[in-house]
Design a protein around this motif. Structure first.
Motif, PDB file in Angstrom:
ATOM      1  N   THR A  88      -3.508   6.439  12.077  1.00  0.00           N
ATOM      2  CA  THR A  88      -2.371   6.400  11.158  1.00  0.00           C
ATOM      3  C   THR A  88      -2.134   7.754  10.516  1.00  0.00           C
ATOM      4  OG1 THR A  88      -2.903   4.094  10.650  1.00  0.00           O
ATOM      5  CG2 THR A  88      -1.365   5.197   9.187  1.00  0.00           C
ATOM      6  N   ASP A  98      -0.011   9.446   7.347  1.00  0.00           N
ATOM      7  CA  ASP A  98       0.630   9.067   6.085  1.00  0.00           C
ATOM      8  C   ASP A  98       1.909   9.861   5.886  1.00  0.00           C
ATOM      9  OD1 ASP A  98       1.155   8.066   3.572  1.00  0.00           O
ATOM     10  OD2 ASP A  98      -0.205   9.457   2.560  1.00  0.00           O
ATOM     11  N   SER A 141       3.936   9.141   3.082  1.00  0.00           N
ATOM     12  CA  SER A 141       4.364   8.898   1.704  1.00  0.00           C
ATOM     13  C   SER A 141       4.817  10.182   1.022  1.00  0.00           C
ATOM     14  CB  SER A 141       3.223   8.253   0.908  1.00  0.00           C
ATOM     15  OG  SER A 141       2.089   9.105   0.859  1.00  0.00           O
ATOM     16  N   GLU A 199       0.823  -1.205   0.000  1.00  0.00           N
ATOM     17  CA  GLU A 199       0.000   0.000   0.000  1.00  0.00           C
ATOM     18  C   GLU A 199       0.860   1.259   0.000  1.00  0.00           C
ATOM     19  OE1 GLU A 199      -3.267   0.260  -0.411  1.00  0.00           O
ATOM     20  OE2 GLU A 199      -3.229  -1.917  -0.718  1.00  0.00           O
ATOM     21  N   LEU A 200       1.909   1.270   0.795  1.00  0.00           N
ATOM     22  CA  LEU A 200       2.775   2.446   0.839  1.00  0.00           C
ATOM     23  C   LEU A 200       3.440   2.669  -0.513  1.00  0.00           C
ATOM     24  CD1 LEU A 200       4.048   4.739   2.459  1.00  0.00           C
ATOM     25  CD2 LEU A 200       5.828   3.148   3.191  1.00  0.00           C
ATOM     26  N   GLU A 254      -2.749  -2.626   9.437  1.00  0.00           N
ATOM     27  CA  GLU A 254      -4.197  -2.580   9.218  1.00  0.00           C
ATOM     28  C   GLU A 254      -4.931  -3.597  10.081  1.00  0.00           C
ATOM     29  OE1 GLU A 254      -5.727  -0.269   7.530  1.00  0.00           O
ATOM     30  OE2 GLU A 254      -3.761   0.620   7.176  1.00  0.00           O
ATOM     31  N   THR A 310       2.791   6.187  12.206  1.00  0.00           N
ATOM     32  CA  THR A 310       2.827   6.413  10.768  1.00  0.00           C
ATOM     33  C   THR A 310       2.708   5.086  10.032  1.00  0.00           C
ATOM     34  OG1 THR A 310       5.227   6.205  10.496  1.00  0.00           O
ATOM     35  CG2 THR A 310       4.385   8.349  11.225  1.00  0.00           C
ATOM     36  N   ASN A 311       2.590   5.170   8.713  1.00  0.00           N
ATOM     37  CA  ASN A 311       2.440   3.951   7.917  1.00  0.00           C
ATOM     38  C   ASN A 311       3.773   3.430   7.394  1.00  0.00           C
ATOM     39  OD1 ASN A 311       2.701   6.172   6.244  1.00  0.00           O
ATOM     40  ND2 ASN A 311       1.268   5.424   4.697  1.00  0.00           N
ATOM     41  N   THR A 312       4.846   3.616   8.182  1.00  0.00           N
ATOM     42  CA  THR A 312       6.127   2.998   7.819  1.00  0.00           C
ATOM     43  C   THR A 312       6.055   1.486   7.922  1.00  0.00           C
ATOM     44  OG1 THR A 312       6.888   3.234  10.101  1.00  0.00           O
ATOM     45  CG2 THR A 312       7.468   5.002   8.567  1.00  0.00           C
ATOM     46  N   THR A 349       8.540  -2.310   2.873  1.00  0.00           N
ATOM     47  CA  THR A 349       8.029  -2.196   4.235  1.00  0.00           C
ATOM     48  C   THR A 349       8.215  -3.529   4.940  1.00  0.00           C
ATOM     49  OG1 THR A 349       5.814  -2.703   3.416  1.00  0.00           O
ATOM     50  CG2 THR A 349       6.367  -0.390   3.697  1.00  0.00           C
ATOM     51  N   LYS A 363       0.997   4.375  -2.828  1.00  0.00           N
ATOM     52  CA  LYS A 363       0.813   5.795  -2.522  1.00  0.00           C
ATOM     53  C   LYS A 363       1.989   6.625  -3.024  1.00  0.00           C
ATOM     54  CE  LYS A 363      -2.159   5.233   1.539  1.00  0.00           C
ATOM     55  NZ  LYS A 363      -2.321   5.502   2.996  1.00  0.00           N
TER      56      LYS A 363
END
Length: 383
Positions: free
Chosen positions: A352, A354, A356, A48-49, A341, A335-337, A92, A52
């Motif tokens: 979360t 973001d 990106s 997902e990252l 989910e 963060t989404n590092t 990731t 983005k």
């Protein structure tokens, strides 16, 4: 604090011309910009990252296949030419850390043997970063991983909030250690309406520098929890209590060392006033949450009426979601590092942010040979 760090990517790359006779959009993007972006993850949840980032860049993910064979081996197949290109591998780290590391190593080596010009790893959370010091008869695993990445073919790394800044010295190539603090600070200002009545909290003296940096940026007070029962790397057995020497061993009479007094943790105290305020605990990693839950209980006893936890990397291992849900913590912001989910479905308190945006800008600047200083404006070493 600026909220937009990027220029529109379509306008940035608009002056490149596509080769004649090219009809494939991905080939046109690559020919104009001279770079590719690949994802080394074999699981859809971990890509997902990468999606983005490529959306912000106006590019597409490179064509590759990463999968696990029935015998557990990792296989990587690059489905397009990368000769002479700058390659960015976004990786990731999910719960299966070792598989993710092998995916990254094998993809980097496959790109190296395919004659890629530069191979840049985008690793928001660098694994094994907690094993960056020698302990007893162990090893510095983080240094080993750095050597493996260089051997596999990586020439540059983009990461975020290394657990120890000195880890950059393990690498024989450049490492850009980005910071998530601007995004977390922006979340505090925009999502906590009465944040002016908050105090930044370090859950241990070791986290005081990071907390101080946040407090100075937000013009808020600072509190430190001292004497907390911890099981951190500072308390690990590092070889000082090795078995005594044998009786028949010869010892030089002048080698007797003075005895050191054993450390005793003081009673738990909170240095700073948190009564009637919002307590915001800041750290770089939230993995095992027992120490955060214990800190929240202490702050609640001292009069804090809301408790937030802010961290860059939300590993949230084991039964962390359940413990957070049952604790005095009102919200955990990460963060989404790291993909989390599943943990968010188990615990609605997890939010979360973001990041990106800054990773995309870092990729653009590195490929264009631009300075990275803009991404570190007003950033201190302690962040």
């Amino acid at each position: 604090m600026p909220r937009k760090l990027l220029l529109p990517y379509k306008s940035v790359f608009s002056h490149f011309r596509a080769p004649r006779g090219s009809h494939d959009s991905l080939a046109m993007n690559a020919a104009r910009s001279g770079y590719r972006v690949f994802s080394a993850n074999s699981t859809a949840a971990s890509t997902e990252l990468a999606k983005k980032i490529t959306e912000r860049l106006g590019a597409e993910l490179g064509k590759s296949v990463v999968y696990q064979e029935t015998n557990g081996e990792t296989r990587v197949e690059i489905k397009e030419s990368v000769r002479g290109q700058d390659i960015f591998i976004i990786q990731t780290i999910p719960r299966d850390v070792n598989t993710a590391v092998m995916e990254l190593l094998i993809m980097a080596y496959a790109l190296k043997t395919s004659c890629a010009r530069n191979i840049i790893g985008v690793i928001p959370y660098f694994p094994y970063s907690k094993q960056s010091k020698m302990r007893k008869r162990g090893s510095i695993v983080c240094k080993l991983l750095a050597s493996m990445l260089a051997k596999a073919g990586l020439t540059h790394i983009i990461t975020m909030d290394l657990h120890q800044k000195e880890i950059q010295g393990f690498f024989s190539f450049p490492v850009d250690n980005l910071r998530a603090s601007p995004f977390l600070l922006q979340y505090i200002q925009e999502e906590i309406p009465d944040y002016r009545n908050a105090v930044i909290v370090a859950k241990s003296p070791g986290a005081a520098k990071r907390a101080q940096s946040y407090a100075e940026r937000l013009r808020l007070g600072l509190a430190v929890i001292h004497g907390e029962a911890q099981c951190t790397e500072q308390d690990m057995d590092d070889g000082r209590h090795s078995p005594p020497m044998l009786k028949n061993a010869t010892v030089h009479p002048g080698l007797e060392l003075p005895l050191m007094m054993a450390k005793e943790k003081p009673p738990i105290t909170v240095v700073g006033d948190v009564g009637g305020r919002i307590a915001i605990i800041v750290d770089d990693i939230i993995d095992d949450v027992e120490s955060f839950v214990a800190a929240a209980e202490i702050l609640k006893e001292r009069g804090a009426y809301k408790i937030f936890v802010m961290a860059t990397h939300g590993l949230l291992s084991a039964d962390a979601p359940r413990l957070i849900e049952e604790s005095s913590i009102d919200e955990v912001v990460v963060t989404n590092t790291v993909p989390h989910e599943v943990q968010k479905l188990q615990c609605p308190k997890i939010k979360t942010v973001d990041i990106s945006l800054i990773l995309s800008e870092a990729i653009r600047r590195i490929h264009n040979g631009e300075s990275m200083a803009y991404l570190f404006r007003n950033i201190t070493v302690d962040d």
